[in-house]
Design a protein around this motif. Sequence first.
Motif: not given
Lengths: 273, 347
Positions: A138-155, A193-202
């Motif tokens: 579950v952890l691997l899956a969650h890292i996998f699907f939330s990381m793109p959002y982090v990247i999207l919010s930092i770019l 920070f907003s990337g992290a918030m997004m990952a957490f929410t997801m």
Amino acid sequence: MRKVLRDRLYKGIGLTFLAATLLILYAPILVILVLSVNDSRRGYAWEGFTLKWYSALFTGSALTEPILNTLAVAFTATAVATVLGTIFAIGINALEKKRRVKMVLLNNIPVVNPDIVTAISLMIVFSLLSLTFGFGTVLLAHIFFSMPYVILSILPALRKLDANLYEAGLDLGCSRGQAVTKVILPNIATGIFSGAMMAFTMSIDDFVITYFTSGANYMNVSTWLYSKLRLPQAFTPAAYAYNIIIFAVTIAVIVSSNLVNVRKERLKNEKIG
Amino acid sequence: MSKKMIVLNHIYKSYGDLKVLDDFNLYINENEFITLLGPSGCGKTTCLRLIGGFEAPDSGTIEFDGKIINGLEPNQREINTCFQKYALFPHLDVFGNIAFGLRLKKIPKEEITQRVEEVLRLVKMEGLGSRTVSTLSGGQQQRVAIARAIVNRPKVLLLDEPLGALDLKLRQEMQYELKEMQKELGITFVYVTHDQEEALTMSDTIVIMNEGKILQIGTPEDIYNEPKNRFVANFIGESNLFEGIMHEDYLVEFCGRSFECVDKGFRKDEPVDVVIRPEDFDFVPPSKGKIVGIVDSLLFKGVHYEINVIVDGREYTIHTTKFRDIGVKVGLSVDPDNIHVMKRSGA
């Protein structure tokens, strides 16, 4: 005279529309709020006010373990996805344009990919690797699907920086590592920070991917709720209380971040003026 | 003479198929204000980035103070840079920006404060240390960028079109101040610009570049008065360019007329380029002029008039304080030492 009437009519229609929209959006939350303080184990009839479902959340109930699981996955996945996502974002931003566009495209595919496809493909991959389903998968899956959002919010935060900022750091005596930690990171902190918030929410929010990657014995709140829908005797209204708390925390975060922005804006105006 | 601070030896650098620097050789003296001048894409910024250590040459060596520094990281070079768009750190205030390099070197706090205040005075920004960078005007940001670089007391300061974003008046003010600063600090300045006026105003030495090669190196006076070829003459100042033939020493023919000049050493009847600066023409009565034409247009430029005269269908540009109205027939004369003969280039 007719014009006044017509204007009133339009205004009335508009207000009705607004009221209906707000009602549809917030009525379900209101229902859960009422149910979370209803002294009834099952059914929707009002049987008096109580806060026991809230206290049950903290003193232990069938829901305690799923909640702890959810939070453990959410915090760990957020931390890992944020660190990796920041590194990737900085790397992608440093690429020349053609390659950068390709990488952003690769990053966006999992974002637009339907959850069900991600879920099933992750499940298959995990089985092929003969991983034991549970916290790890579950952890691997969650890292996998939330990381793109982090990247999207930092770019975008990186793109806004002066192109020579990193080099200015080097020029003034930073090693390459220091130029990242002392120059780049402080300037993209809000993006991170907003990337992290997004990952957490997801992660907190997820059902589909967790359902397919958790196996039989590991449950977070959403998969627990789903499994209990078929077994009403095992259900607890503490689930309502949990939802209301999550909702309250979300509201608090939104309101406070808005307040901070308003204050910043005011400070800025004062300084310029 | 003074010692060589930086020596670039046979530098080659390309991006993909594009040769940016092609066997580039240059030395820069200590305490010199040297300007790399050329059109965009001529390799001047790349040259600066090589000296700063942000890029590595494909081949060739870069010497600094007698040592080869090819392998050194930017933070190991006693060189600081003033970037084109300043690249100030938005998360720090003015003081924090300037103190950045000193803090990295672990210099004691009191000394940092003292040195930062010293440079703030030097760039005329006293008392603005606590301002955030985003509240500063363009000119102020420029000053902070310079202060942030010179507070580290580099031996060489690299400046990449630092005045490009400023308006004309501020730019002229900063040109003067930069020159003063350079004299006062005794730092070698390597300045990159495409603005020929800026280069002429500030530099001890100007290096004219085009397509990765050096076309001419010299003092501003040399470059202006004795351009080596058509490109340099065109790039520096306005000029009237003619194709001519050098009949013998001190005798050149152009526009179908022969003129006395001060140049010699060409082959007999060698094709040459002839340049005459607009301010070197003088009006004479038509009967006395070797060149006679009609005034075609007239612009008032403040100190002088810019007058275009048509002679045999060709336009001559003249800068003069004398007024001649449109349509008037005029004679033109030019002193022999103002006729500048150059070897034909690109032939």
